[in-house]
Structures are given as C-alpha cells and as structure tokens.
Design an enzyme around this catalytic site. Structure first.
Site, mmCIF file in Angstrom:
data_model
loop_
_atom_site.group_PDB
_atom_site.id
_atom_site.type_symbol
_atom_site.label_atom_id
_atom_site.label_comp_id
_atom_site.label_asym_id
_atom_site.label_seq_id
_atom_site.Cartn_x
_atom_site.Cartn_y
_atom_site.Cartn_z
ATOM 1 N N LEU A 6 0.861 -1.185 0.000
ATOM 2 C CA LEU A 6 0.000 0.000 0.000
ATOM 3 C C LEU A 6 0.895 1.232 0.000
ATOM 4 C CD1 LEU A 6 -2.799 -0.722 2.632
ATOM 5 C CD2 LEU A 6 -3.095 -0.393 0.187
ATOM 6 N N SER A 8 0.226 4.002 1.132
ATOM 7 C CA SER A 8 0.047 4.724 2.390
ATOM 8 C C SER A 8 0.643 3.995 3.597
ATOM 9 C CB SER A 8 -1.442 4.985 2.631
ATOM 10 O OG SER A 8 -2.136 3.751 2.724
ATOM 11 N N CYS A 9 1.212 2.824 3.396
ATOM 12 C CA CYS A 9 1.752 1.998 4.482
ATOM 13 C C CYS A 9 3.195 2.409 4.784
ATOM 14 C CB CYS A 9 1.677 0.532 4.073
ATOM 15 S SG CYS A 9 2.516 -0.606 5.172
ATOM 16 N N ASP A 10 3.460 2.791 6.034
ATOM 17 C CA ASP A 10 4.812 3.196 6.427
ATOM 18 C C ASP A 10 5.828 2.087 6.195
ATOM 19 O OD1 ASP A 10 4.021 5.735 7.187
ATOM 20 O OD2 ASP A 10 3.757 5.196 9.300
ATOM 21 N N ARG A 13 6.623 1.831 2.518
ATOM 22 C CA ARG A 13 7.473 2.947 2.082
ATOM 23 C C ARG A 13 8.924 2.726 2.509
ATOM 24 N NH1 ARG A 13 2.840 6.758 3.186
ATOM 25 N NH2 ARG A 13 3.627 6.879 5.313
#
Length: 111
Positions: A6, A8-10, A13
């Site tokens: 995702l 938006s997933c830390d 990233r």
C-alpha cells in the site's frame, strides 16, 4: 522485482526506500489502487497460507465472524488491504512482510 503493498503503508514505504537504495528496480503494485491478480493471490496463499491475512488490520476487525470464516482467497479478492504487506518477488524468491530477516535477505540479494 515486483512489490505488492500500500502506498500509504509506512512499512511498505520503508521497504521500497531500502530496496531502491540498494539498487533494486521496484515494480510497485498498490493492492488498493491496482488490485491483486487472482493468480498472484493463489500463489501467495499457497506459499504463505494463513499468514497472508493480516488479522491485526482495521479491515479484519471490521469483518463479521461469518466473513472471517469464508474462503481466504475470496476474502482477499474482496478486501485486498487484508493482505499482509509487503509481498516481494524477484525471480523464484518470494517473501512476506518486512522484518529484520527479510530486510537482511533482500538487501544482501540486491547488493
């Protein structure tokens, strides 16, 4: 290298940043925006079994008991954010998550 996660997933990233920093070319598949091919889901489920479903996610907590008891592949197809992330594939190598062992394995592999 293909990477399912995702945007938006830390954790995702951090994983992409580390992999690209080590020289890997990452083909990113955002499971929410792009979806996951049913054949890929089946391969992932065969490789990782029950570990593929993130039972600590908000999506999981929002499901009814009947939904949770359903077929895992149907559940993942309907709710791709239930998939534990990231799934990383390069050639024959396929991993789930981004823990210390996985980081070490991939970062050595790409170096």
């Amino acid at each position: 290298m293909r990477f399912w996660g995702l945007k938006s997933c830390d954790t995702c990233r951090k994983a992409v940043k580390a992999l690209e920093g080590a020289g890997a070319v990452v083909d990113y598949v955002d499971v929410r925006a792009d979806g996951v091919d049913p054949a890929d889901l089946a391969r992932f489920h065969q490789a990782f079994g029950a570990a593929l479903i993130n039972r600590r996610s908000n999506t999981w907590r929002g499901l009814s008991e009947a939904e949770r008891a359903g077929d895992p592949l149907d559940l993942l197809a309907e709710h791709p954010t239930l998939m534990k992330r990231p799934v990383i594939e390069d050639g024959e190598k396929l991993t789930l998550g981004w823990d210390a062992k996985t980081r070490e394995d991939w970062l050595e592999h790409t170096a």
